[in-house]
Write a protein that holds these residues in place. Sequence first.
Motif, short mmCIF file in Angstrom:
data_model
loop_
_atom_site.label_atom_id
_atom_site.label_comp_id
_atom_site.label_asym_id
_atom_site.label_seq_id
_atom_site.Cartn_x
_atom_site.Cartn_y
_atom_site.Cartn_z
N PRO A 1 12.35 4.90 -11.79
CA PRO A 1 11.64 3.71 -12.29
C PRO A 1 10.44 3.35 -11.44
N ASN A 2 10.55 3.55 -10.13
CA ASN A 2 9.43 3.25 -9.24
C ASN A 2 8.30 4.26 -9.38
N GLY A 3 8.59 5.39 -10.03
CA GLY A 3 7.57 6.42 -10.20
C GLY A 3 6.65 6.17 -11.37
N ILE A 4 7.00 5.18 -12.20
CA ILE A 4 6.15 4.81 -13.33
C ILE A 4 5.36 3.57 -12.95
N THR A 5 4.06 3.67 -12.95
CA THR A 5 3.19 2.58 -12.54
C THR A 5 2.39 2.07 -13.72
N GLU A 6 2.47 0.77 -13.97
CA GLU A 6 1.62 0.15 -14.98
C GLU A 6 0.25 -0.12 -14.36
#
Length: 279
Positions: free
Chosen positions: A181-186
Amino acid sequence: MITRGDIVRELTAYGAAKDPSLTLAEVAVRIGALERPALPLERYSRHLQALADKVATYARADDGAVPVAVMAEALCQVLARHMGYGGGETDGRDEDCFELSRVIDSREGAAEALSILYAETARRLGWEAQILHVPGRTVVRVESLGERLILDPLGMGRVVEPADLRAIVKAYAGIESELTPNGITELDDKAALLNMMAGRKSVLLRSKRLDDAAELIECALMISPTEPTLWRECGLLNARRDRIRDAISALEEYLRLGAGDDGSYTTTMLLQELRGRLS
């Protein structure tokens, strides 16, 4: 005719504004126009609106709320299949694939630029669209009626599932890597623009075009003047170019902004060295 000075003022105003008047793609086109002031900005504006109009017609947007699956299909059909936007043979090694006006001209671009085009088209219709970055790819998430889908502009606008994103991460970072989850950046709009410019900067640095890379960082600082890492990059690049005073000023600004990361100590030591070279 718009001048370079006009574009500088527009980009600087965008960087300072809380509610900018220019849209994401309009700014991206102006970044390219900075070095080509004769660029016909109105022609690109008409093209951006034409894309939105075609997508609206395909999705029958005037009939009411559009389901997310229809959004995704309309964007894919118009941008990728009808207009031909895709990655082509660029593979991120050509600086032009990170410059939106050239991407519009050629219909080929990097994921960073294509994602801006997809998000812009959706937003012109009032649709929810968010640019996301995962290791190895920039994608676009669209949302409607409580449902979400992620599109891969580099992959002809296809819908990607979590398994597809994991495969992208493994291809980029190694078979042992996992998508977290932390690897996906908005990315907000400024971050999306910096993301696109970073791709071009990497191409320039690999080609040892230090002056062109420095100009690009100066442009990035117009858009995001309080981003510490940009000031550090500016300082390090000016040091490589033997522009010592400029390097010192940039690194001092980096420290003034209080980045507070591991680079602060090494930056302080480099500043001492650079000041010594002036004495």
